[in-house]
Scaffold this active site. Sequence first.
Site, PDB file in Angstrom:
ATOM      1  N   ASN A 168     -57.718  26.392  -9.366  1.00 32.51           N
ATOM      2  CA  ASN A 168     -58.875  26.336 -10.278  1.00 32.51           C
ATOM      3  C   ASN A 168     -58.516  25.944 -11.716  1.00 32.51           C
ATOM      4  O   ASN A 168     -59.319  25.361 -12.410  1.00 32.51           O
ATOM      5  CB  ASN A 168     -59.677  27.644 -10.235  1.00 32.51           C
ATOM      6  N   GLU A 265     -52.145  38.076 -10.469  1.00 28.85           N
ATOM      7  CA  GLU A 265     -53.481  37.791 -11.023  1.00 28.85           C
ATOM      8  C   GLU A 265     -54.363  37.443  -9.847  1.00 28.85           C
ATOM      9  O   GLU A 265     -54.334  36.324  -9.350  1.00 28.85           O
ATOM     10  CB  GLU A 265     -53.408  36.579 -11.967  1.00 28.85           C
ATOM     11  N   CYS A 299     -61.662  33.462 -11.344  1.00 27.68           N
ATOM     12  CA  CYS A 299     -61.396  34.811 -10.836  1.00 27.68           C
ATOM     13  C   CYS A 299     -62.083  35.903 -11.647  1.00 27.68           C
ATOM     14  O   CYS A 299     -62.507  36.912 -11.109  1.00 27.68           O
ATOM     15  CB  CYS A 299     -59.902  35.065 -10.793  1.00 27.68           C
ATOM     16  N   GLU A 479     -51.065  38.422 -18.470  1.00 33.64           N
ATOM     17  CA  GLU A 479     -50.736  37.102 -18.992  1.00 33.64           C
ATOM     18  C   GLU A 479     -51.330  37.022 -20.392  1.00 33.64           C
ATOM     19  O   GLU A 479     -52.297  37.726 -20.703  1.00 33.64           O
ATOM     20  CB  GLU A 479     -51.310  36.006 -18.085  1.00 33.64           C
TER      21      GLU A 479
HETATM   22  N1  LIG Z   1     -57.736  34.736  -8.739  1.00 37.40           N
HETATM   23  C1  LIG Z   1     -57.856  33.437  -8.769  1.00 37.40           C
HETATM   24  O1  LIG Z   1     -57.743  32.831  -9.832  1.00 37.40           O
HETATM   25  C2  LIG Z   1     -58.045  32.697  -7.511  1.00 37.40           C
HETATM   26  C3  LIG Z   1     -58.608  33.272  -6.398  1.00 37.40           C
HETATM   27  N2  LIG Z   1     -58.773  32.546  -5.268  1.00 37.40           N
HETATM   28  C4  LIG Z   1     -59.425  33.149  -4.118  1.00 37.40           C
HETATM   29  O2  LIG Z   1     -58.687  32.854  -2.976  1.00 37.40           O
HETATM   30  C5  LIG Z   1     -59.471  32.103  -2.040  1.00 37.40           C
HETATM   31  C6  LIG Z   1     -58.601  31.162  -1.284  1.00 37.40           C
HETATM   32  O3  LIG Z   1     -57.976  30.218  -2.148  1.00 37.40           O
HETATM   33  P1  LIG Z   1     -56.494  29.749  -1.899  1.00 37.40           P
HETATM   34  O4  LIG Z   1     -56.100  28.654  -2.817  1.00 37.40           O
HETATM   35  O5  LIG Z   1     -56.316  29.500  -0.453  1.00 37.40           O
HETATM   36  O6  LIG Z   1     -55.719  31.053  -2.416  1.00 37.40           O
HETATM   37  P2  LIG Z   1     -54.322  31.601  -1.966  1.00 37.40           P
HETATM   38  O7  LIG Z   1     -54.169  32.942  -2.535  1.00 37.40           O
HETATM   39  O8  LIG Z   1     -54.150  31.434  -0.524  1.00 37.40           O
HETATM   40  O9  LIG Z   1     -53.287  30.599  -2.676  1.00 37.40           O
HETATM   41  C7  LIG Z   1     -52.802  30.745  -3.996  1.00 37.40           C
HETATM   42  C8  LIG Z   1     -51.389  30.184  -4.068  1.00 37.40           C
HETATM   43  O10 LIG Z   1     -50.521  30.921  -3.211  1.00 37.40           O
HETATM   44  C9  LIG Z   1     -49.823  30.050  -2.336  1.00 37.40           C
HETATM   45  N3  LIG Z   1     -49.559  30.756  -1.088  1.00 37.40           N
HETATM   46  C10 LIG Z   1     -50.362  30.834   0.011  1.00 37.40           C
HETATM   47  N4  LIG Z   1     -49.774  31.600   0.955  1.00 37.40           N
HETATM   48  C11 LIG Z   1     -48.590  32.022   0.443  1.00 37.40           C
HETATM   49  C12 LIG Z   1     -47.543  32.831   0.949  1.00 37.40           C
HETATM   50  N5  LIG Z   1     -47.592  33.376   2.159  1.00 37.40           N
HETATM   51  N6  LIG Z   1     -46.477  33.057   0.160  1.00 37.40           N
HETATM   52  C13 LIG Z   1     -46.419  32.541  -1.084  1.00 37.40           C
HETATM   53  N7  LIG Z   1     -47.376  31.744  -1.599  1.00 37.40           N
HETATM   54  C14 LIG Z   1     -48.451  31.487  -0.848  1.00 37.40           C
HETATM   55  C15 LIG Z   1     -50.747  28.870  -2.215  1.00 37.40           C
HETATM   56  O11 LIG Z   1     -50.059  27.729  -1.751  1.00 37.40           O
HETATM   57  C16 LIG Z   1     -51.255  28.733  -3.626  1.00 37.40           C
HETATM   58  O12 LIG Z   1     -50.325  28.078  -4.440  1.00 37.40           O
HETATM   59  C17 LIG Z   1     -60.545  31.485  -2.893  1.00 37.40           C
HETATM   60  O13 LIG Z   1     -61.665  31.151  -2.150  1.00 37.40           O
HETATM   61  C18 LIG Z   1     -60.783  32.575  -3.896  1.00 37.40           C
HETATM   62  O14 LIG Z   1     -61.635  33.549  -3.360  1.00 37.40           O
HETATM   63  C19 LIG Z   1     -58.333  31.264  -5.220  1.00 37.40           C
HETATM   64  C20 LIG Z   1     -57.787  30.641  -6.289  1.00 37.40           C
HETATM   65  C21 LIG Z   1     -57.651  31.304  -7.543  1.00 37.40           C
HETATM   66  C1  LIG Z   2     -59.933  30.494 -18.618  1.00 35.23           C
HETATM   67  N1  LIG Z   2     -60.740  31.490 -17.947  1.00 35.23           N
HETATM   68  C2  LIG Z   2     -60.718  32.738 -18.689  1.00 35.23           C
HETATM   69  C3  LIG Z   2     -62.108  31.033 -17.872  1.00 35.23           C
HETATM   70  C4  LIG Z   2     -60.284  31.726 -16.570  1.00 35.23           C
HETATM   71  C5  LIG Z   2     -58.832  32.064 -16.411  1.00 35.23           C
HETATM   72  C6  LIG Z   2     -58.535  32.863 -15.155  1.00 35.23           C
HETATM   73  C7  LIG Z   2     -58.465  32.065 -13.887  1.00 35.23           C
HETATM   74  O1  LIG Z   2     -57.378  31.516 -13.607  1.00 35.23           O
HETATM   75  O2  LIG Z   2     -59.454  32.001 -13.148  1.00 35.23           O
END
Ligand SMILES: NC(=O)C1=CN([C@@H]2O[C@H](COP(=O)(O)OP(=O)(O)OC[C@H]3O[C@@H](n4cnc5c(N)ncnc54)[C@H](O)[C@@H]3O)[C@@H](O)[C@H]2O)C=CC1
Ligand SMILES: C[N+](C)(C)CCCC(=O)O
Length: 505
Positions: A168, A265, A299, A479
């Site tokens: 994102n 995070e 997030c 962070e």
């Molecule tokens: N908190 C946040 O900023 C975010 C939350 N999400 C949530 O997660 C859902 C799925 O999105 P994804 O991109 O598939 O998230 P994800 O948590 O699966 O992936 C995030 C990162 O972790 C890596 N990853 C995946 N499996 C791993 C493993 N076993 N070991 C180490 N690294 C690993 C991925 O390649 C990516 O770089 C979204 O729909 C959303 O709900 C997704 C992106 C950002």
């Molecule tokens: C920049 N901000 C605050 C809108 C989002 C940052 C957190 C995230 O990675 O989703």
Amino acid sequence: MAQSTLDSMPGASTGTVVVTEPLNFWGGKRVKPRQEKNAEPVFEPATGRVLCQMVPCGAEEVDEAIQSAYAAYQKWSKMAGMERARVMLEAARIIRERREKIAKLEVINNGKSIIEALVDIDIAWQSIEYYAGLAGTLAGQHIQLPGGAFAYTRREPLGVCVGIGAWNYPFQIASWKSAPALACGNAMVFKPSPMTPVTAVILAEIYKEAGVPDGLFCVVQGGAETGSLLCHHPKVAKVSFTGSVPTGKKVMEMSAKSVKQVTLELGGKSPLIIFKDCELENAVKGALMANFLTQGEVCCNGTRVFVQREIMPQFLEEVVKRTKAIPVGDPLLESTRMGALISKPQLEKVLGFVSQAKKEGARVLCGGDPFVPSDPKLKGGYFMSPCVLDNCRDDMTCVKEEIFGPVMSVLPFDTEEEVIKRANNTTFGLASGVFTRDISRAHRVAENLEAGTCFINNYNISPVEVPFGGYKMSGFGRENGQVTIEYYSQLKTVVVEMGDVESLF
Ligand SMILES: NC(=O)C1=CN([C@@H]2O[C@H](COP(=O)(O)OP(=O)(O)OC[C@H]3O[C@@H](n4cnc5c(N)ncnc54)[C@H](O)[C@@H]3O)[C@@H](O)[C@H]2O)C=CC1
Ligand SMILES: C[N+](C)(C)CCCC(=O)O
């Protein structure tokens, strides 16, 4: 070669860019993948067209990157904080100079609007500038002991840190993780999300150009497998992860095997509480900022909007009017305010949440449908109309689960006590918000909300001086802000005897 993707940016428009340069970076240069057989296509969200191929790194490549980072760490950690600061300030300056080109490439890979991507890139260089400022301030304590003896503490780096990013905020996440890491004297190996592989390597090139030792900031491409190789590697001291809760748990588990430090995070389902004494126009604007940045894929979004019953009709009228007016479309146009979601599966998942909400009794006040812009080149893009849901209850799926799309759930409430209880009734705890003109109430609510951040009378602003991170299952560690220095360094105590040793033996 390196510069060519960025150099083609000024004239680039949606649907025209193809990235062919290698996307890995270690030893001070881009590195071609060893074998192309597991290549995965990466899509341009606004068109559905293939932008490039992402080839995951295997064990040998991960090891090479980590060794190269370790060698750089040995040089970088010996430099004075002030010297590291100078290099980092140069990196921040280069990013600032190229902000438009980097933002454009980010848009093409992520789908968010250019107006937002420019802010993301600005926050990225600001974070590097901020930690450059702190690099020269790292210091220990001097502690006097009896008999002239004394002790002192040294703030030392951890070694090679790993950053694992989400899709994102690709460039911003890489900057938020690397800036404090580098300021403290660490090296970093960063793995972007396989869906957004193209801008982290630009950051690596900029650090190199600014003068970091070769290998100090490396980029390895890949998904879960590459990520787990990083978490298991014995030379890695710390893992900083941004992503979903289930993956975060796995990262923590894997890191535990060799007692690596972890920052997580993770996701959220944050409450935004709007009291009847608020300044309504600001509250409505706040609700939009809390839900619709980056197509709702944020997030810390305040997706549970609690509105005091007396002002519900006015709030809904205004929020729906403004939501319907959001220009959705070509993310590279300056007039666009919402671009495309990251992928087709993500779009389908979000639309699925909307239909589930309807089944459970929610009322769609606007949006929630696939959106096909009139421009023919955008026909294959992953667009949807931003959605406001009314008639929501706390037990509905759309109110309990992180949707990660442009869907706002609105819930009525009557009293402060009741709304705090309902707001806290979640396993997440990333952020929260409150709109009111009553200052005592604002601070009381902030105190009682179980979340790492509480915004009073605003939402989703992220100055780099301010710590950001979660409570409960939204993670731990922080962070940004001064405190993050503690998450990228360790304290050594040196005890100095000035007299004779008094031995018991
Ligand atoms: N908190 C946040 O900023 C975010 C939350 N999400 C949530 O997660 C859902 C799925 O999105 P994804 O991109 O598939 O998230 P994800 O948590 O699966 O992936 C995030 C990162 O972790 C890596 N990853 C995946 N499996 C791993 C493993 N076993 N070991 C180490 N690294 C690993 C991925 O390649 C990516 O770089 C979204 O729909 C959303 O709900 C997704 C992106 C950002
Ligand atoms: C920049 N901000 C605050 C809108 C989002 C940052 C957190 C995230 O990675 O989703």
